[in-house]
Every structure is written in C-alpha cells, then in structure tokens.
Write a protein that holds these residues in place. Structure first.
Motif, PDB file in Angstrom:
ATOM      1  N   GLN A   1      39.310  84.564   7.362  1.00 29.84           N
ATOM      2  CA  GLN A   1      40.403  83.884   8.068  1.00 29.84           C
ATOM      3  C   GLN A   1      40.708  82.537   7.416  1.00 29.84           C
ATOM      4  O   GLN A   1      41.874  82.149   7.298  1.00 29.84           O
ATOM      5  N   ALA A   2      39.677  81.818   6.996  1.00 29.08           N
ATOM      6  CA  ALA A   2      39.893  80.521   6.342  1.00 29.08           C
ATOM      7  C   ALA A   2      40.637  80.704   5.023  1.00 29.08           C
ATOM      8  O   ALA A   2      41.538  79.932   4.681  1.00 29.08           O
ATOM      9  N   SER A   3      40.275  81.751   4.268  1.00 30.20           N
ATOM     10  CA  SER A   3      40.959  81.978   2.997  1.00 30.20           C
ATOM     11  C   SER A   3      42.400  82.423   3.226  1.00 30.20           C
ATOM     12  O   SER A   3      43.289  82.084   2.437  1.00 30.20           O
ATOM     13  N   GLN A   4      42.661  83.141   4.315  1.00 27.29           N
ATOM     14  CA  GLN A   4      44.017  83.555   4.622  1.00 27.29           C
ATOM     15  C   GLN A   4      44.867  82.346   5.017  1.00 27.29           C
ATOM     16  O   GLN A   4      46.049  82.270   4.699  1.00 27.29           O
ATOM     17  N   ARG A   5      44.264  81.404   5.720  1.00 19.78           N
ATOM     18  CA  ARG A   5      44.992  80.181   6.120  1.00 19.78           C
ATOM     19  C   ARG A   5      45.355  79.354   4.900  1.00 19.78           C
ATOM     20  O   ARG A   5      46.406  78.710   4.854  1.00 19.78           O
ATOM     21  N   SER A   6      44.470  79.349   3.918  1.00 22.69           N
ATOM     22  CA  SER A   6      44.761  78.555   2.729  1.00 22.69           C
ATOM     23  C   SER A   6      45.905  79.164   1.931  1.00 22.69           C
ATOM     24  O   SER A   6      46.597  78.460   1.209  1.00 22.69           O
ATOM     25  N   TRP A   7      46.127  80.438   2.057  1.00 16.96           N
ATOM     26  CA  TRP A   7      47.246  81.079   1.371  1.00 16.96           C
ATOM     27  C   TRP A   7      48.559  80.756   2.057  1.00 16.96           C
ATOM     28  O   TRP A   7      49.606  80.769   1.441  1.00 16.96           O
TER      29      TRP A   7
END
Length: 182
Positions: free
Chosen positions: A175-181
């Motif tokens: 989820q954190a990596s998706q938010r950074s995208w």
C-alpha cells in the motif's frame, strides 16, 4: 424375486462412506476421521461383497434351472425340468405373467450385482486410503506421516500469528508503494 436383505441399505452405507472419505480428505490432520473411514469402508466392503456373492448365486441358480424356481410357488408342478414352463398343473393360477419373470429377474439382478461389486471395490480403495493416511501395514508411504506432522506444526496458532503478521507487513508495504506512485 426378492433382493438379498444385506443389499437393502447399499445406498445409505455407500453414501456414508463417501461422506466420511470427503471429510477425511479435507481434514488430513484429524486421525479419528481416518479411523472412521477405515471402519466404515471395511464394513461396507464386507457387506457389499456378501451382497455380490448372494446375487451371483441367485443369478447362477436361476440360469441353471431355467427360471423354474422363480415361479415354483405359482406352479408347483413345474419344478420338473422336462415339463415346459407354460404347461403342467397350476399354470393358470398365477396372478402375473410367468413368461416375463425370468427376464425381469435377470434384468434387475445383473445390474445390482455389478453395482454391489463396484461398491465393494471402491470400499476396498477407501480402506487402502485410510491405512495409507495412518501409515499402517503394507500401505505405509515413507514420509507421509512426517508431512502430516509438519502440517500440524504449521497449523499451530503461534505460527499462524507470525504468518499473519508477515502478511500484514507485506500488505502495508504494498500500500505504501502504491501511494508513492500516486
């Protein structure tokens, strides 16, 4: 033309063995289900084999005497093999058509015989499966008991908790990596 009394509950016995087999296959870690499968399958095997033998005997005797025993109650004088079935004393006293009883009996008994033999074979297979799951006798498979014990250890609450925590951590990372995208 009565069917063997052992064969009366074939369907109920076979269905119960099938249900226990399904339960045992879905719950490999529960030994009581393995033993229940073994006992039920063994009882069904013995009763189905006895039913098959009884039906085989009935078919054999009926074919050997040309069906004369099937209508002996209706035609007492027809037990003499030299007298044709449609002649002799008492041939008009039957409440049913005696010419079709022989074909009907065989048409019902032969499929029943095949079904009972099939039930016996499948019950034998379930016995072997239950013995294999328990690691008993010649059906023992090397390593199967070890695999089952490992599964029991993996199913422990402590291990599940660790696994759940790892999955939560991974989910949070995703989820954190998706938010950074975004």
């Amino acid at each position: 033309m009565r069917r063997c009394s052992l064969c009366a509950f074939d369907a109920a016995r076979s269905v119960s063995v099938g249900l226990v087999a399904l339960l045992a296959s879905r719950n490999l870690l529960r030994p009581p289900l393995h033993w229940a499968l073994l006992v039920l399958a063994l009882v069904n095997l013995l009763l189905s084999a006895a039913c098959s033998l009884g039906l085989l005997l009935a078919v054999s005797l009926t074919v050997a005497n040309g069906g004369r025993r099937l209508i002996a109650d209706c035609h007492p004088g027809l037990l003499d093999p030299l007298v044709p079935l449609d002649e002799g004393p008492g041939h008009t006293d039957c409440p049913f058509d005696p010419t079709r009883i022989y074909d009907t009996a065989l048409a019902l008994w032969i499929p029943s015989l095949l079904m009972s033999a099939g039930e016996a074979a499948l019950s034998g297979y379930c016995c072997v499966a239950a013995l294999t799951l328990r690691g008993v006798g010649p059906c023992r498979k090397e390593g199967l008991q070890g695999q089952l014990e490992e599964m029991i250890e993996l199913e422990s609450p402590k291990h599940k908790r660790q696994e759940n925590e790892q999955l939560l951590d991974q989910s949070q990372e995703i989820q954190a990596s998706q938010r950074s995208w975004v």
